[in-house]
Structures are given as C-alpha cells and as structure tokens.
Write a protein that holds these residues in place. Structure first.
Motif, short mmCIF file in Angstrom:
data_model
loop_
_atom_site.label_atom_id
_atom_site.label_comp_id
_atom_site.label_asym_id
_atom_site.label_seq_id
_atom_site.Cartn_x
_atom_site.Cartn_y
_atom_site.Cartn_z
N SER A 433 51.47 -27.96 -4.86
CA SER A 433 51.98 -26.75 -4.08
C SER A 433 51.80 -25.82 -4.40
N CYS A 434 52.34 -25.61 -5.72
CA CYS A 434 51.93 -23.76 -6.07
C CYS A 434 49.92 -23.94 -6.51
N TRP A 435 50.14 -24.72 -7.21
CA TRP A 435 48.70 -24.93 -7.83
C TRP A 435 47.39 -24.98 -6.48
N LEU A 436 48.00 -25.57 -5.20
CA LEU A 436 47.09 -25.86 -4.31
C LEU A 436 46.78 -25.42 -3.77
N ILE A 437 47.76 -24.08 -3.06
CA ILE A 437 48.03 -23.15 -2.36
C ILE A 437 47.24 -21.45 -2.89
N VAL A 438 46.88 -21.70 -4.36
CA VAL A 438 46.66 -20.51 -5.55
C VAL A 438 45.37 -20.78 -5.67
N ALA A 439 45.09 -21.61 -5.32
CA ALA A 439 42.82 -22.57 -5.65
C ALA A 439 42.80 -22.12 -4.22
N SER A 440 43.66 -22.22 -3.30
CA SER A 440 42.50 -22.09 -1.84
C SER A 440 42.58 -20.68 -2.02
N LEU A 441 42.78 -19.92 -2.24
CA LEU A 441 43.12 -18.66 -1.53
C LEU A 441 42.08 -18.23 -2.16
N PRO A 442 40.87 -17.88 -3.24
CA PRO A 442 39.14 -17.11 -3.32
C PRO A 442 38.16 -17.99 -2.68
N TRP A 443 38.67 -19.15 -1.67
CA TRP A 443 37.85 -19.90 -1.17
C TRP A 443 38.22 -19.61 0.71
N LEU A 444 39.22 -18.75 0.95
CA LEU A 444 39.98 -18.92 2.29
C LEU A 444 38.79 -17.58 3.37
N MET A 445 38.21 -17.16 3.14
CA MET A 445 36.67 -15.97 4.06
C MET A 445 36.04 -17.05 3.48
N VAL A 446 35.17 -18.13 2.76
CA VAL A 446 34.15 -18.78 2.79
C VAL A 446 34.31 -20.17 3.25
N ARG A 447 34.90 -20.61 2.94
CA ARG A 447 35.22 -21.77 3.33
C ARG A 447 37.09 -22.05 4.09
N LEU A 448 36.99 -21.32 5.35
CA LEU A 448 37.74 -21.55 6.12
C LEU A 448 38.71 -23.06 6.41
N TRP A 449 38.20 -24.09 6.61
CA TRP A 449 38.35 -25.17 6.47
C TRP A 449 39.25 -25.50 5.78
N TYR A 450 38.16 -25.14 4.46
CA TYR A 450 38.76 -26.02 3.28
C TYR A 450 39.69 -25.46 2.75
N SER A 451 40.19 -24.17 3.09
CA SER A 451 40.81 -23.52 2.70
C SER A 451 42.10 -23.99 3.24
N LEU A 452 42.07 -23.69 4.51
CA LEU A 452 43.72 -24.20 5.74
C LEU A 452 43.94 -25.21 4.37
N ALA A 453 42.97 -26.50 4.96
CA ALA A 453 43.25 -28.12 4.48
C ALA A 453 44.24 -27.52 2.84
N LEU A 454 43.76 -27.20 2.25
CA LEU A 454 44.42 -27.27 0.97
C LEU A 454 45.93 -26.42 1.28
N ILE A 455 45.66 -25.48 1.46
CA ILE A 455 47.36 -24.86 1.86
C ILE A 455 48.19 -25.32 2.82
N PHE A 456 47.30 -26.20 3.71
CA PHE A 456 48.17 -27.48 4.59
C PHE A 456 49.34 -27.86 3.55
N ILE A 457 48.34 -28.71 2.67
CA ILE A 457 48.58 -30.27 2.08
C ILE A 457 49.69 -29.04 1.07
N GLY A 458 49.01 -28.20 -0.38
CA GLY A 458 50.51 -27.40 -0.51
C GLY A 458 51.92 -26.60 -0.13
N LEU A 459 51.92 -26.68 1.60
CA LEU A 459 52.97 -26.66 1.76
C LEU A 459 53.96 -28.20 3.13
#
Length: 485
Positions: A433-459
C-alpha cells in the motif's frame, strides 16, 4: 547521573533483545530508500512516456499521396506531428548484386539477378584454430569464427600439429566480419513518390531476412590454398541456398570461408514523428511540455522518430504484429518502448520487494524491543527494590518511568511476539500500500485517473492491514482466542 548498573538490573533478562535494534535500523533504511528510489524511477518513467502519449494524441493522420494535406483535408507542414502508414515503392529500392560487396565480383549471377532492397548485409566467417587452456594444458581445434582468431599460441608446435597451421592469414579475398550496404538517403519512397526516407532512417531499417543464392557451378573444386587468393564460381559452392563456401563440409580445413546474406525489403512504412520538410520526417524532434512536466522533466523532451517498416509478402511469416498492415500509432509507440519496458517492471518489482522486506524487518524487531522496554517499566513500577543501593534520585526515577510509558507498544510487542506469523501478511499488505501510493505521486498531474486508481488500491490495502491487525487483537490489546478469531 544514573548508574549504568541500575539499567542493567532493571532490564533483567531483556538485554538480549538489543540484538533486534540493528534489524530495526536495517529494515527502516531499506523501506525508506526503496520508497525514495521509487519516486525517482517513476519520475523518469513519466518524463519518458508522457511525451509519447502527447505524440500519439497530437499526431495527424497523413496523406500518402499529398504531403501538404492531412488525411482529413487539413493543411500540414514542417514542424507538425504526424502518423504515416503507406506502401513503399519497390521500384525505388537499391538493386544489389555480386558487385555490391568487395571481392565477389567474379562470382557471377550469385543472386540470380539483382535483389531490390533497402539494405543488405554480408556475414563472412572463417575457420580458425581455437586455443582452449586449463591451467598449464592447452588443446587446439578448428572452429568457425566471425574474426581472424588468435595469432599467438602458448604452444605453437601443438597448434600446428592439431590444426594444421596458425591464424596469421596475410591475404583474404573478402574481409571477415559483417558488411552493410544501404540505399542512399532520399532514394526510397512511398508509392507515388511523395514521402521518402532520410539517410539515417534508411540505416535504421534492419536487414533480417536471408537472401536466396543461385548455384551456378555444379563442378565445384576445392582450392588447395585456404583461404583462396580470390573467389569465383570455380572455387565456391552454394549450400542450403543461403551459404556460399570455399570448402566442402566434409573437407573443412583451416582458412575456409563462408558467406551469408540478409536483406531488408519491406512492403510498407509506418512512422510517428515530426515533419522536417514536406514529404520527409525528421530523425529527431522535441515536444513541448506542459507546466507540470516542465517542473518535473524540463521545458522540452527530445524524441527519435518512431518508425516501423512492414514486411514484404515473402517475409510475412517473420513479420512482427506491430509492423503489420493494421498497425496503429499506439502499436508503434509500444514497439519503441518494448525494449526497455521489462527493465522498468523489473525495477518496480525489486523496489516493491525491498519495501515489503524492510517493513517486515521493522515489524519483526518492534515486538521484542517494545516487549523488553515494557518489562523494564513493569519492574520499575512493581519492584522498586531493584533501585535500592543505586544512585538514582527520586526525580530521575520519575523521569525514567515517564519515558517508559509504553502500554501501546507493549501490546504491539505481545501481538508480534506471540504470533510472529502475522508479521508477513501485515508487512506485505502495508508495504504494498505504501509503495503504490508513493509510486502514483509523479503521475498525479499527468495521468490523473491512473494515479487515483493506484492511490485507491493502496488505501484498500491499508484498510486490509487495519482489519488484519484488528482480528489479531482484542479491544484491550490482548490476543483473541482462536474461537473469537
């Protein structure tokens, strides 16, 4: 100042738990460093992949028969991004024959005429004397090689006896190695002659398909000198319709030559890039970045032309799916990324494993450490006589007790020490969960839905961790009975 012997007395049998402290430090280091490197790796992935997404989304479908007008009728020109998928004009290919490569001019009608292609390679091999040494013993034998082989041997007399000579050939009719020949830049065009390939683009087309050779000599006589001073139809032989040799396979000796040929004769050409001029793509170009990408990757990103020559009819069985007639711009982009995608995913798996392993070590060490500190607290509170005879003042004793108020840590220590197997699932789920949330941060403003999906899985993984811990303990911090669990 408190007497060190006081702490030793208070610790009692918990002294050995100090060996878990290095494990805690190593685990914390692995966990933190893996997350830090993950951010760097994902940032690099964003900077590499995002320009490609921009290219595929912004590129215009080009017209095969008019370089100034797109397929939808809009005007295009130098500097525009475009996607081209057209058939190549086979008549514009270079005509290859035996005179193309040095030393083969006397092997008449080697290819049964001329071979139209964008590129052709000749691979020349030679039989050399190979030295194999183990400690002080060396053995020698004949072997086909792409180079001239070693000249100096440890035992020249033994090499002469077992190989029949050395590798010091002073004169060769053809040079050993790989020789490439290409069409000129601008010569190869699409049907209609509207689009052409530059010199660099022609050199990027790989020659991968064997050339069929014509056997024009049925009375081959092997030369007594190998390699021969020159090669022609009288001292060469075609084997398997693809190999030109100077020796019969049953009579191979030192210096025998073998020549094989491959060609590049695609039937179509697909390219994704920027127009450098009307009718031609640039070999490299820059893509402007958005505001967020400018801070993350820089103002511009340089890319090379993504190109894919489609296979000809006689080479259809060897064609890649990405180069088929139905290949899209996304296929070309995936083809450009496929060479390094496995490296990216391998790095991600290693970092994920490092994060989970580090967290496992941290959780495994917290239990014994906190349990030891908890017992120290209990001894200070319940057995004040252990302090008798020491030089600890009442104020120091109260401060020491305040520092050791670790009821929660004691409970956690009992959980992990009583049930160590629960460390593994907790560490895996929490680390992931920690790794997925951290890995999604650089994609947050570039691929919003991709990043939000990773954050949701991490949560979701975090919630699973909480549920797992809750099922392991009762409300007062003690482990549940097996029936309640």
């Amino acid at each position: 100042m408190a007497d060190p012997r006081t702490y030793q007395a208070v610790a009692g049998s918990q002294g050995p738990n100090s060996k878990f402290f290095p494990l805690f430090i190593i685990g914390h280091f692995c966990f933190s460093v893996s997350l830090f490197i993950t951010v760097i790796e994902e940032k690099q992935a964003v900077c590499k992949l995002e320009p490609g997404y921009t290219l595929t989304e912004s590129a215009t479908d080009l017209n095969c028969f008019d370089s100034s007008v797109a397929a939808d009728g809009d005007a295009v020109g130098p500097g525009d991004l475009g996607f081209l998928s057209c058939n190549l004009d086979q008549g514009s290919f270079r005509q290859f024959n035996e005179t193309t490569f040095s030393g083969l001019g006397s092997v008449f009608n080697l290819f049964g005429g001329s071979v139209p292609a964008i590129a052709m390679t000749m691979q020349v091999r030679i039989v050399v004397c190979k030295e194999t040494c183990r400690e002080s013993e060396c053995s020698y034998g004949l072997q086909w090689s792409d180079s001239m082989g070693e000249v100096a041997f440890r035992s020249p007399s033994k090499a002469l006896m077992e190989c029949g000579g050395g590798n010091a050939h002073t004169q060769l009719p053809v040079l050993v190695g790989t020789h490439d020949e290409h069409a000129a830049g601008g010569q190869v065009t699409t049907e209609g002659g509207v689009w052409s390939l530059s010199n660099m683009q022609v050199h990027r087309v790989p020659a991968e398909y064997p050339v069929t050779l014509s056997d024009g000599n049925a009375t081959f006589v092997q030369s007594s000198i190998q390699p021969p001073n020159s090669i022609d139809r009288s001292n060469t032989k075609v084997l398997e319709s693809s190999r030109l040799v100077t020796c019969d396979p049953a009579s191979e000796v030192l210096g025998c030559l073998e020549m094989t040929f491959k060609k590049a004769s695609p039937s179509s050409f697909r390219a994704l890039g920027q127009l450098s001029e009307y009718g031609q793509f640039g070999d490299s170009f820059t893509i402007p970045q958005g505001s967020f990408e400018q801070h993350l990757c820089g103002a511009h990103h340089e890319m090379s032309l993504v190109m894919c020559p489609g296979s000809g009819d006689d080479e259809a069985s060897n064609a890649k799916e990405s180069c088929s007639s139905s290949a899209t711009r996304d296929d070309l982009l995936n083809l450009a990324w496929s060479s390094s995608s496995w490296e990216v995913w391998l790095a991600r798996l290693c970092l994920l494993a490092a994060a989970c392993a580090g967290l496992t070590m941290v959780l495994a060490s917290i239990g014994p450490l906190s349990a030891g500190l908890g017992q120290m607290q209990e001894q200070l509170i319940e057995n004040p006589q252990v302090m008798q005879g020491s030089r600890v003042s009442p104020e120091e004793l109260r401060a020491l007790r305040a520092r050791l108020k670790l009821e929660d840590s004691m409970a956690q220590g009992r959980i992990i020490s009583h049930r160590p197997l629960c460390i593994i699932p907790i560490a895996l789920v929490c680390g992931a969960s920690c790794w997925l949330i951290v890995a999604s941060l650089p994609w947050l403003m570039v691929r919003l839905w991709y990043s939000l999906a990773l954050i949701f899985i991490g949560l979701c993984f975090c919630c699973c961790t909480c549920c797992l811990c809750h099922r392991r303990t009762s409300p007062d911090g003690e482990e549940e009975s097996s029936e309640e669990a």
